[in-house]
Design a protein around this motif. Structure first.
Motif, short mmCIF file in Angstrom:
data_model
loop_
_atom_site.label_atom_id
_atom_site.label_comp_id
_atom_site.label_asym_id
_atom_site.label_seq_id
_atom_site.Cartn_x
_atom_site.Cartn_y
_atom_site.Cartn_z
N PRO A 233 -0.88 37.98 3.26
CA PRO A 233 -0.25 36.85 2.56
C PRO A 233 1.04 36.37 3.25
CG PRO A 233 -0.70 38.65 1.04
CD PRO A 233 -0.96 39.17 2.41
N ALA B 247 1.64 36.60 6.52
CA ALA B 247 1.23 35.88 7.74
C ALA B 247 0.83 34.46 7.37
CB ALA B 247 0.07 36.61 8.41
N ILE B 248 0.10 34.32 6.27
CA ILE B 248 -0.32 33.00 5.80
C ILE B 248 0.89 32.14 5.44
CG2 ILE B 248 -1.47 31.81 3.87
CD1 ILE B 248 -3.51 34.17 3.90
N ALA B 249 1.87 32.78 4.80
CA ALA B 249 3.06 32.03 4.38
C ALA B 249 4.01 31.77 5.54
CB ALA B 249 3.78 32.81 3.29
N GLY B 250 3.75 32.38 6.70
CA GLY B 250 4.55 32.11 7.88
C GLY B 250 5.87 32.86 7.93
N TYR B 251 5.88 34.07 7.40
CA TYR B 251 7.11 34.88 7.47
C TYR B 251 7.32 35.37 8.90
CZ TYR B 251 8.01 35.21 2.48
OH TYR B 251 8.34 34.91 1.19
N PRO B 252 8.58 35.44 9.35
CA PRO B 252 8.84 36.03 10.67
C PRO B 252 8.37 37.49 10.66
CG PRO B 252 10.80 34.96 9.82
CD PRO B 252 9.82 34.99 8.70
N PRO B 253 7.79 37.96 11.76
CA PRO B 253 7.16 39.29 11.79
C PRO B 253 8.10 40.42 11.34
CG PRO B 253 6.68 38.10 13.79
CD PRO B 253 7.61 37.25 13.03
N ALA C 118 8.36 32.27 13.39
CA ALA C 118 7.20 32.41 12.51
C ALA C 118 6.02 31.60 13.07
CB ALA C 118 7.54 31.94 11.11
N GLN D 295 2.52 33.07 14.33
CA GLN D 295 1.20 32.65 13.83
C GLN D 295 0.28 32.31 15.00
OE1 GLN D 295 1.46 29.58 10.84
NE2 GLN D 295 1.76 31.09 9.26
N ARG E 151 -0.66 35.52 16.84
CA ARG E 151 -1.72 36.25 16.11
C ARG E 151 -3.08 35.61 16.35
NH1 ARG E 151 1.48 36.01 11.25
NH2 ARG E 151 2.84 37.80 11.25
N PHE F 133 -4.40 27.12 9.20
CA PHE F 133 -4.21 28.56 9.43
C PHE F 133 -5.55 29.23 9.71
CE2 PHE F 133 -4.08 32.96 8.08
CZ PHE F 133 -2.91 33.43 8.63
#
Lengths: 216, 299
Positions: free
Chosen positions: A103, A105-111, B3, B7, B10, B218
């Motif tokens: 979730p 990764a989908i929301a685009g949080y920094p790693p 970010a 993405q 990944r 995405f």
């Protein structure tokens, strides 16, 4: 926060899953939706997450009519909800850490920040030591807690759980139920759909009882 | 920004993993794409080398300007000046009437005939070599222009040969373009099917991602990386095939060029050709992915 206005949901040819449902759930409230199997509990949660659309009436989440949302709007809505599914929907080719990471990764949080949040969520549900484990190596209770960690990792204001204690023994179900209570206590609105209310009966302040799609 | 990069990182890693997870099937797909792209690329190279060999041979088109027999030195010099300022010509030379007469007198059997004539029957002439890039129509136009110059009696152009070459090249170019179009469509179809299979194998992940709020962008991003990487790798494969074939054909083609008395060497793909080939392959891979996702992600 969540408002149902005369909501009906019918499936073809004309089977009523929900009939004229109207209720409100306020911010930070904990509500148990109960009723026998097929009463419409899962459908009710699916309407909130826009997985299904009402046949008539309106479902409002934070004032937004979710039945009228387009694809992009639905994605935004779901990113702001925590969802625990009846069948968990874990990815069995990814370890616990990666499942909870999804979730974010989908929301685009920094790693880096995402990693911290994932560990915090796993810690919260008691799976900090199992982050490398694949779901298949986890017990039923652990899999359920992993699904909860994934639901809460984005710190949603609303948490929806569909039969979260199904197929769990009484002790494990009690542990899982306590996790929901903890989230409720920090101000998260929690809606739990369950046909067995034993695990929740001690601390649930409000119940919505469904019978054949109607609120009792 | 980090970010956004994460993405894409990944998605790229996922695509690379998927390409290596089933090496044999990836290799066969890449081989099909490479061969499909190598055919038009090789055809284009063949055309270019054919043209070079033809132009380097004895059959290079020439324009012969024959002056009238009564043209004096001044008229001949005037024509030489005009030819000097012609940008369409690579070079020209004067073949004087005396030179021509001497050449014929040296040929056995001609000497007696020529000595029987009252004077020198040959006119002064210019032999002009046009630039390589002139089309048959441009050569014809040049011939018409020269024939109107004063004291120019006749202009001869080996236009039949030039026209034939032009028509052959035109046909070859159309053939290569059609081949590129058809095989390009084939590449799109291969990518379309490959992406469909990838979508089918990732259905559960796609479903979960959607439920957790993933957008189409995405979900589609890794597949776009997969399709474009596959196209790019196919393009690189085509480049290797063409380069290998060119290397194998270098000696026989140079021998052929030698038979035409030309010093042509086999041209290989230039850096621009390679860039176009790779860009074309990548774009087709992207297109196949877009079509496939448009069809299958909506389902």
């Amino acid at each position: 926060m969540i408002r149902f206005e005369h909501v009906c949901r019918r499936y073809p040819p004309n089977i009523a899953a929900l009939t004229d449902l109207s209720f409100n759930v306020e911010a930070g409230e904990l509500v148990l939706v109960c009723g026998h199997s097929g009463a419409g509990k899962s459908t009710l949660l699916k309407l909130i997450a826009a997985i299904e659309r009402p046949s008539s009436g309106a479902v409002l989440v934070n004032g937004q009519n979710v039945g009228a949302l387009k694809r992009a709007g639905i994605a935004v809505l779901r990113r702001n909800l925590g969802l625990v599914f009846q069948d968990q929907k874990l990815l069995f080719d990814r370890n616990a850490f990666d499942n909870v990471m999804l979730p974010l990764a989908i929301a685009g949080y920094p790693p880096k920040e995402a990693g911290k949040r994932v560990r915090a969520a796993l810690d919260k549900v008691g799976l900090a030591a199992r982050e490398k484990a694949l779901p298949v190596a986890l017990s039923g209770g652990e899999q359920q807690r992993l699904a909860i960690a994934r639901a809460v990792v984005g710190r949603p204001a609303i948490l929806l759980a569909d039969e979260p204690t199904a197929h769990l023994d009484q002790a494990t179900a009690g542990d899982v139920a306590k996790i929901f209570r903890d989230f409720h206590q920090v101000g998260v609105a929690v809606l739990i759909a369950s046909c067995d209310d034993t695990a929740f009966s001690n601390f649930v302040p409000r119940r919505l009882v469904l019978d054949h799609g109607k609120l009792q | 920004m980090s970010a956004w990069l994460a993405q894409h990182g990944r998605a790229l890693l996922w695509a690379l993993r998927r390409l290596t997870v089933a090496p044999l099937s990836t290799l066969l797909s890449l081989l099909a794409i490479s061969v499909a792209l190598a055919l038009p690329a090789g055809g284009q190279l063949l055309l270019r080398n054919g043209l070079q060999i033809a132009k380097s041979g004895a059959a290079t088109p020439e324009l012969s300007l024959f002056m009238s027999v009564d043209a004096d030195r001044k008229a001949v010099d005037a024509i030489a000046q005009r030819l000097k300022h012609q940008e369409a010509l690579k070079e020209f030379r004067l073949v004087s009437r005396g030179e021509t007469l001497a050449r014929f007198q040296a040929r056995p059997g001609f000497a007696e005939v020529i000595s029987a004539l009252p004077g020198n029957p040959f006119p002064d002439a210019f032999v002009a070599v046009p630039r390589d890039d002139l089309s048959a129509a441009a050569l014809e136009k040049l011939r018409a222009e020269f024939s109107h110059w004063p004291k120019v009696e006749q202009v001869q152009l080996d236009s039949a040969w030039a026209r034939r070459l032009d028509a052959l090249l035109h046909l070859g170019r159309i053939g290569v373009a059609l081949l590129a179009l058809m095989l390009g469509l084939g590449l799109v179809a291969i990518t379309f099917t490959t992406i469909r299979l990838q979508v089918l194998t990732q259905l559960s992940e796609i479903e979960v991602s959607r439920l957790l709020g993933a957008t189409d962008a995405f979900i589609g991003r890794p597949f776009y990386y997969f399709g474009t990487l596959q196209g790019l790798a196919g393009g690189a494969g085509a480049w290797l095939i063409v380069a290998a074939v060119a290397m194998a054909m270098r000696a026989p083609l140079e021998e052929l060029a030698g038979l035409y008395e030309g010093g042509a060497t086999l041209q290989s793909l230039t850096a621009i050709d390679v860039a176009i080939l790779l860009g074309f392959a990548t774009a087709l891979g992207w297109l196949g992915t877009a079509l496939s996702l448009g069809r299958h992600l909506r389902d």
